[in-house]
Design an enzyme around this catalytic site. Structure first.
Site, short mmCIF file in Angstrom:
data_model
loop_
_atom_site.label_atom_id
_atom_site.label_comp_id
_atom_site.label_asym_id
_atom_site.label_seq_id
_atom_site.Cartn_x
_atom_site.Cartn_y
_atom_site.Cartn_z
N HIS A 1 45.82 -42.57 46.91
CA HIS A 1 44.70 -43.29 48.54
C HIS A 1 45.12 -44.27 48.06
CE1 HIS A 1 41.82 -42.50 51.35
NE2 HIS A 1 41.59 -43.67 51.08
N HIS B 1 45.22 -45.16 53.80
CA HIS B 1 43.64 -45.67 55.07
C HIS B 1 43.36 -46.86 55.60
CE1 HIS B 1 38.58 -44.80 54.68
NE2 HIS B 1 39.12 -45.00 55.68
N MET C 1 41.52 -48.93 57.64
CA MET C 1 40.38 -49.54 57.96
C MET C 1 40.88 -51.35 58.57
SD MET C 1 37.41 -48.55 54.25
CE MET C 1 39.57 -48.28 53.57
N MET D 1 34.61 -39.75 56.63
CA MET D 1 33.96 -40.88 55.41
C MET D 1 32.59 -40.24 54.28
SD MET D 1 35.62 -42.86 54.70
CE MET D 1 35.29 -43.68 54.24
C1 DX5 Z 1 35.92 -46.70 50.43
C2 DX5 Z 1 36.91 -46.07 50.30
C3 DX5 Z 1 37.61 -45.14 49.63
C4 DX5 Z 1 36.89 -45.29 47.94
C5 DX5 Z 1 36.57 -44.59 47.40
O1 DX5 Z 1 35.76 -47.82 52.01
O2 DX5 Z 1 38.27 -45.89 51.74
O3 DX5 Z 1 38.48 -44.70 49.34
O4 DX5 Z 1 37.84 -46.44 47.67
O5 DX5 Z 1 35.98 -44.72 45.49
P1 DX5 Z 1 35.13 -44.24 45.68
O6 DX5 Z 1 35.31 -42.51 45.19
O7 DX5 Z 1 34.26 -44.64 44.30
O8 DX5 Z 1 33.60 -44.25 45.92
ZN ZN Z 2 39.24 -44.35 51.89
#
Ligand code: DX5
Ligand code: ZN
Length: 214
Positions: free
Chosen positions: A31, A64, A66, A135
């Site tokens: 990811h 992903h 963002m 999310m």
């Molecule tokens: C947050 C990211 C997530 C995050 C997850 O914006 O999209 O992928 O890295 O990390 P943990 O598992 O530590 O919450």
């Molecule tokens: Zn993410």
């Protein structure tokens, strides 16, 4: 449960080796959290970094986005080796056009829902999606607490996918680990992102194996 370690929690000074370490530890997907310091208040990495990471694992790269204008950069991420590209329905890009663009490049397409966005926001696009990313934290940072109040949204999404007889995967992202995986699985999550839970572990392979068992 498929497990996708989030490289946001890795040692950025040796990302290639970290990808290899997660591959050996049994990760199903990698990811990769792309942040533009505009859509979310954080800045990570772009397509060039993903291109350099590509040779370190054959596992699917789950990118992903963002970022505010995902449609503008789909070619860059597809060229860099993304297998799955997810983008936020709250972004400035037209969702239908962006999904079509992702699929025209041979990548799997996913829409992402921020915590405040209801499941029904993706219903008009479900027929064309390979996955929906729910999310379970506010996007922007790793290490946050799991939002259990997102589970009714997962259930609602699962019910709609099943009602229409589609095989759209549900991915959950944020705060997932030993203490929260059971409720995610029970709600109908198919793929869980795990950043902190895996990277802070003494033995990532053990954590991944435990989480995959759900
Ligand atoms: C947050 C990211 C997530 C995050 C997850 O914006 O999209 O992928 O890295 O990390 P943990 O598992 O530590 O919450
Ligand atoms: Zn993410």
């Amino acid at each position: 449960m498929l497990i996708a370690p989030s490289l946001l929690s890795c040692d950025f000074s040796k990302m290639g080796a970290e990808i290899e370490r997660m591959d050996r530890a049994g990760a199903d997907w990698m990811h990769l959290d792309v942040m533009d310091a505009h859509f979310v208040p954080n800045l990570t990495f772009g397509a060039p970094v993903i291109r350099w990471l590509r040779p370190f694992s054959k596992k699917p790269f789950d990118v992903h986005l963002m970022i505010s204008e995902p449609l503008r950069y789909i070619d860059d991420f597809a060229d860099a080796g993304a297998d799955i590209i997810t983008f936020h329905i709250e972004s400035d890009s037209d969702a239908a056009q962006t999904i079509a663009k992702i699929k025209s490049r041979g990548c799997k397409a996913g829409l992402v829902l921020k915590p405040k966005t209801p499941a029904c926001a993706v219903f008009p696009y479900l027929e064309n999606l390979d996955l929906v990313l729910v999310m379970t934290v506010e996007p922007g940072f790793g290490g946050q607490s799991f939002m259990a109040d997102m589970m009714p949204k997962v259930r609602e999404l699962k019910a709609e996918i099943q009602r229409r007889g589609l095989n759209v995967l549900i991915e959950a992202d944020g705060g997932i680990g030993d203490a929260t995986i059971a409720q995610a699985a029970e709600a109908g999550v198919d793929v869980s992102v795990a950043g902190t839970a895996v990277f802070k572990a003494e033995n990532p392979a053990e954590v991944i194996r435990r989480l995959q068992a759900y």
